[in-house]
Motif scaffolding. Structure first.
Motif, PDB file in Angstrom:
ATOM      1  N   UNK A  71     -38.696   2.904 -11.232  1.00 28.63           N
ATOM      2  CA  UNK A  71     -37.565   2.640 -10.327  1.00 28.63           C
ATOM      3  C   UNK A  71     -36.643   3.855 -10.287  1.00 28.63           C
ATOM      4  N   UNK A  72     -36.243   4.253  -9.095  1.00 32.69           N
ATOM      5  CA  UNK A  72     -35.405   5.431  -8.938  1.00 32.69           C
ATOM      6  C   UNK A  72     -34.002   5.163  -9.468  1.00 32.69           C
ATOM      7  N   UNK A  73     -33.476   6.104 -10.273  1.00 36.88           N
ATOM      8  CA  UNK A  73     -32.129   5.984 -10.815  1.00 36.88           C
ATOM      9  C   UNK A  73     -31.119   6.433  -9.766  1.00 36.88           C
ATOM     10  N   UNK A  74     -30.083   5.636  -9.592  1.00 40.54           N
ATOM     11  CA  UNK A  74     -29.040   6.001  -8.647  1.00 40.54           C
ATOM     12  C   UNK A  74     -28.283   7.213  -9.163  1.00 40.54           C
ATOM     13  N   UNK A  75     -28.033   8.167  -8.282  1.00 35.79           N
ATOM     14  CA  UNK A  75     -27.357   9.406  -8.664  1.00 35.79           C
ATOM     15  C   UNK A  75     -25.858   9.316  -8.397  1.00 35.79           C
ATOM     16  N   UNK A  76     -25.068  10.093  -9.145  1.00 36.07           N
ATOM     17  CA  UNK A  76     -23.657  10.249  -8.772  1.00 36.07           C
ATOM     18  C   UNK A  76     -23.556  10.863  -7.378  1.00 36.07           C
ATOM     19  N   UNK A  77     -22.453  10.609  -6.712  1.00 37.47           N
ATOM     20  CA  UNK A  77     -22.196  11.162  -5.379  1.00 37.47           C
ATOM     21  C   UNK A  77     -21.040  12.151  -5.493  1.00 37.47           C
ATOM     22  N   UNK A  78     -21.275  13.378  -5.023  1.00 38.24           N
ATOM     23  CA  UNK A  78     -20.251  14.421  -5.068  1.00 38.24           C
ATOM     24  C   UNK A  78     -19.790  14.753  -3.662  1.00 38.24           C
TER      25      UNK A  78
END
Length: 221
Positions: A1-8
């Motif tokens: 499952x793809x890990x959600x990334x921080x948004x910059x």
């Protein structure tokens, strides 16, 4: 499952946003980059951080980091392969004190020098001369070992260099004539460094629905 990334949320030329990207690049903390235009800020950014300044880092757990130094410390505390938080000379507290001096003793005068029309009764050259006093402090530190806190770059170098760059670009000819050889050498090395070239890459303006842009582009740690 793809890990959600921080948004910059970032803006390429803003020195505060540069700070954040430098730390994320160094620590290899990958995020979804949303390049914005300051005159037309996206609602999603303003919802996360109503003050409307960049950078803003929205973490997967909903935490919002809206100060550049907080983003730098978040990234480097997770992974600091170049030892920016552990300088050979001095301590983290001493670096933070110098960064604070930049923000209180230098940046206000830089702004009035660069944008005098935004302020009332401001003499741009007078503000330039006051800002120049900060270079005296940096010259003394750099004379010791080439960087602010030892023989290699640290958090302080990377947090300050984008603002000295901004100062130098207001009147490059005047800045080039200044008698601060260590500052000149330090800034030139920063501008020529691979990490600065990497974070200065141009990205298209983000709009809702766009395919995600990853930053840094290399595989995350």
């Amino acid at each position: 499952m793809k890990t959600k990334l921080p948004i910059l949320y970032s803006f390429r030329r803003c020195p505060y946003a540069m700070r954040a990207r430098l730390a994320l690049q160094s620590s290899n903390q990958q995020c979804e980059l949303r390049e914005i235009i300051l005159r037309d800020k996206p609602e999603s950014m303003l919802d996360a951080s109503p003050k409307g300044t960049v950078p803003v880092l929205l973490l997967p757990d909903g935490t919002v980091l809206e100060e550049s130094l907080d983003i730098m410390l978040w990234a480097l505390n997770r992974h600091d392969p170049q030892g920016w938080l552990s300088p050979d000379a001095g301590s983290l507290d001493e670096m933070l004190t110098l960064i604070k001096h930049c923000e209180t003793d230098f940046k206000p005068h830089l702004d009035r020098y660069k944008y005098p029309n935004r302020y009332e009764d401001v003499d741009a050259l007078e503000q330039r001369d006051i800002a120049e006093n900060f270079l005296i402090k940096l010259e003394a530190l750099l004379n010791r070992s080439g960087y602010l806190f030892g023989p290699s770059p640290s958090l302080a170098d990377m947090a300050l260099a984008p603002f000295i760059r901004q100062f130098s670009k207001v009147d490059p000819d005047w800045f080039a004539r200044l008698n601060y050889p260590s500052v000149q050498k330090w800034l030139t090395e920063f501008l020529d460094s691979p990490i600065f070239r990497a974070i200065l890459k141009k990205y298209p303006r983000w709009e809702s629905g766009d395919r995600e842009t990853l930053f840094p582009e290399n595989e995350p740690h």
